[in-house]
Design an enzyme around this catalytic site. Structure first.
Site, PDB file in Angstrom:
ATOM      1  N   GLU A   1      39.966  31.425  39.204  1.00  0.00           N
ATOM      2  CA  GLU A   1      41.330  31.940  39.192  1.00  0.00           C
ATOM      3  C   GLU A   1      41.253  33.446  38.927  1.00  0.00           C
ATOM      4  O   GLU A   1      40.582  33.867  37.981  1.00  0.00           O
ATOM      5  CB  GLU A   1      42.140  31.262  38.088  1.00  0.00           C
ATOM      6  CG  GLU A   1      42.292  29.766  38.229  1.00  0.00           C
ATOM      7  CD  GLU A   1      42.991  29.161  37.023  1.00  0.00           C
ATOM      8  OE1 GLU A   1      44.197  29.420  36.862  1.00  0.00           O
ATOM      9  OE2 GLU A   1      42.320  28.462  36.247  1.00  0.00           O
TER      10      GLU A   1
ATOM     11  N   ARG B   1      30.206  21.821  30.665  1.00  0.00           N
ATOM     12  CA  ARG B   1      30.394  23.267  30.603  1.00  0.00           C
ATOM     13  C   ARG B   1      29.389  23.868  29.626  1.00  0.00           C
ATOM     14  O   ARG B   1      28.745  23.151  28.838  1.00  0.00           O
ATOM     15  CB  ARG B   1      31.816  23.620  30.156  1.00  0.00           C
ATOM     16  CG  ARG B   1      32.160  23.079  28.782  1.00  0.00           C
ATOM     17  CD  ARG B   1      33.516  23.573  28.303  1.00  0.00           C
ATOM     18  NE  ARG B   1      33.462  24.973  27.923  1.00  0.00           N
ATOM     19  CZ  ARG B   1      34.515  25.653  27.452  1.00  0.00           C
ATOM     20  NH1 ARG B   1      35.693  25.051  27.338  1.00  0.00           N
ATOM     21  NH2 ARG B   1      34.405  26.906  27.103  1.00  0.00           N
TER      22      ARG B   1
ATOM     23  N   LYS C   1      39.280  31.662  28.120  1.00  0.00           N
ATOM     24  CA  LYS C   1      39.831  32.852  28.770  1.00  0.00           C
ATOM     25  C   LYS C   1      41.013  33.390  27.975  1.00  0.00           C
ATOM     26  O   LYS C   1      41.197  34.612  27.875  1.00  0.00           O
ATOM     27  CB  LYS C   1      40.234  32.519  30.201  1.00  0.00           C
ATOM     28  CG  LYS C   1      40.575  33.747  31.037  1.00  0.00           C
ATOM     29  CD  LYS C   1      40.887  33.375  32.469  1.00  0.00           C
ATOM     30  CE  LYS C   1      39.667  32.906  33.229  1.00  0.00           C
ATOM     31  NZ  LYS C   1      39.957  32.662  34.657  1.00  0.00           N
TER      32      LYS C   1
END
Length: 570
Positions: A45, A273, A283
């Site tokens: 993104e 992850r 983020k």
């Protein structure tokens, strides 16, 4: 919420040669599931800078495609224009290229498919697989139920398809304000998987989009967009992190409804992850650190962003080696920061030129050295690479040494300089301390020594006398002033991002120190992002922005492996 990840150590010498994803691909190739075709994608993104966790995904997606002779797409998931910017697009492209990967002609945006996504949404409405919802966001959450209690149907779930289609088209035409309506998929409000309880797939946002301008005022949600984008691009293996495991049934449901309208149905595969100690990977938290001025921007060398680790001095090869060594698994775990640091040391130990820097200068005067005499000493550019040659290090009467290399009252086992002791000045002569010069406050200002002219390194008979201490130095006349930035870990807590901790309280107040030191003449011509080992002080990089011909600026990337480097200059 209690963190469930395991705290494990990874052997930094091990190399992951296989993993469960390779096994899946190998099985697919044996069965000819995709006719031997492998296409992956990295779908960030554009609402922030990538971090070291994204590097794992980049290396995995691009690496798998490369290993199997396939291709990897770079696709920006630009469906939330309120938070997106071209700055982030440019930074992400730069990060992927810096890591050593290329996407060629396969650069895409979710916004490339806005027309098709809208077309498919109309189709779902006509097939009674989607409906226009009037409940508020809070009411939708209330109707959805909980993890232990099923949801209940919206009163608008039975809205006729023709009515929903009319409202959807009017939404697209801009007739309604934000939040007035949403489009929901009609699946199962009693599903044990909460993601399947009639998820929202379109919402109204009267916001300018960086690529499509004001063409659209309705935007698709990620779960709806992502699977269709994968299918339209003929992706074979859609690799994503474990938080999307519960979203896989929705991924498959959407594509199952469009089976005759999209070219393929990719397989979503989840992997764990990256959780790295002494960092935050959220983020949202990274944005807070930047906007609250707790760090010096997105490329602060203390941050886990790829822009930050690059400015810190990490190399693409070290990052790729790290991604390979930590491997790919289905189980969450914590990777210790030392694994990443060791990968960098391994790379720089082999590739970095050796240079001398004095970080905490102390003047050393050689009383019996001729006043105006100068001579050249010679130091290897790399001790294991003789073909790299040697450089000249000027020698004179007055030198700089490290403050830590002198102790007026030496402790047991201290073999560096002290009153009456002898040491070798590396690449030069043996000297003996004969006096200590102090100011009126009792602070040491200079050390006085005498030297043995028959002990110059590289000359006949130089090794006839042996001493235990060996220290580095620079000629005061030839030393070049430099700004030295000593970076340490941003957080003092190894797990600042776990559980319900206030990560800001774990910030390390000593994570950045700027000192004025000296470096040897050979570094005058250092180029931005050129990396060096400052002998006995660690690995450093010439700052990519602040290094100029008139100003020498070096950032410490990592300390040396030896205990002295860690204790004396950590």
């Amino acid at each position: 919420m209690k963190d469930q990840s395991k705290h494990v150590s990874i052997d930094p010498t091990s190399v992951a040669t296989s993993n469960f994803i390779r096994t899946i691909i190998d099985d697919d190739n044996r069965s000819n599931k995709w006719n031997g075709r492998i296409e992956t994608r990295f779908p960030p993104e554009p609402n922030g800078y990538l971090h070291i966790g994204h590097a794992k995904s980049i290396c995995l997606n691009f690496g798998m495609a490369k290993d199997y002779g396939g291709v990897c797409h770079l696709r920006f998931d630009d469906t939330n224009p309120e938070k997106e910017a071209q700055e982030y697009v440019d930074a992400i492209c730069d990060n992927v290229t810096w890591l050593g990967f290329e996407w060629g002609k396969h650069l895409y945006y979710s916004s490339d498919y806005f027309d098709r996504l809208y077309e498919f949404a109309e189709y779902l409405i006509t097939e009674s697989k989607a409906y226009i919802e009037e409940l508020t966001a809070d009411e939708i959450r209330e109707y959805r139920g909980t993890l232990t209690a099923p949801g209940k149907n919206s009163p608008y779930r039975k809205r006729p398809a023709t009515e929903s289609l009319d409202l959807f088209r009017r939404m697209k035409a801009g007739e309604f304000p934000d939040g007035e309506y949403v489009l929901r998929a009609k699946i199962d409000m009693a599903s044990p998987n909460i993601n399947m309880r009639d998820p929202v797939i379109y919402r109204i946002r009267h916001t300018h989009h960086q690529r499509t301008g004001n063409q659209w005022c309705i935007y698709p949600m990620y779960d709806y967009t992502h699977c269709i984008s994968d299918a339209l691009e003929n992706i074979t293996h859609s690799l994503c992190t474990l938080e999307f495991e519960d979203h896989r049934p929705l991924y498959d449901w959407v594509l199952d409804q469009l089976v005759d309208k999209v070219p393929c149905h990719p397989q979503q595969i989840e992997f764990a992850r990256l959780n790295l100690t002494y960092t935050v990977m959220s983020k949202r938290k990274l944005i807070q650190l930047v906007t609250d001025n707790l760090v010096d921007g997105w490329d602060d060398p203390r941050l886990s962003t790829l822009a930050g680790v690059r400015r810190r001095g990490y190399t693409p090869r070290a990052i790729r080696l790290f991604a390979e060594r930590i491997g790919v698994s289905k189980a969450d775990s914590w990777i210790d920061m030392t694994v990443l640091e060791d990968c960098l040391r391994e790379d720089l130990n082999a590739s970095a030129l050796r240079r001398i820097a004095i970080l905490k200068p102390l003047k050393l005067i050689i009383d019996n050295y001729p006043e105006h005499q100068e001579e050249d000493c010679f130091a290897p550019n790399h001790p294991q690479q003789p073909e790299w040659g040697k450089r000249t290090v000027p020698f004179s009467k007055i030198l700089y040494i490290e403050q830590d290399d002198f102790m007026e009252e030496p402790t047991k086992g201290y073999f560096r300089l002290s009153p009456g002791a002898e040491v070798r000045l590396r690449y030069a002569f043996i000297v003996k301390c004969v006096d200590v010069e102090k100011n009126t406050r009792g602070e040491i200002e200079a050390i006085h020594c005498i030297y043995d002219p028959d002990t110059k390194s590289g000359t006949a008979g130089a090794d006839s006398r042996k001493v235990k201490g060996n220290i580095h130095w620079l000629s005061l006349k030839h030393a070049q002033p430099a700004e030295i930035r000593l970076y340490d870990r941003l957080f003092s807590d190894p797990y600042p991002d776990s559980g319900d901790k206030d990560y800001k309280k774990a910030l390390n107040p000593d994570s950045k120190k700027i000192i004025s030191g000296y470096v040897e003449q050979a570094l005058i011509d250092a180029k931005p992002e050129e990396r060096f080992q400052f002998e006995r002080n660690g690995y450093f990089i010439a700052d990519r922005y602040d290094m100029t011909p008139g100003k020498l600026v070096f950032n410490r990337a990592v300390t040396l492996r030896d205990s002295w480097g860690k204790t004396a200059h950590a």
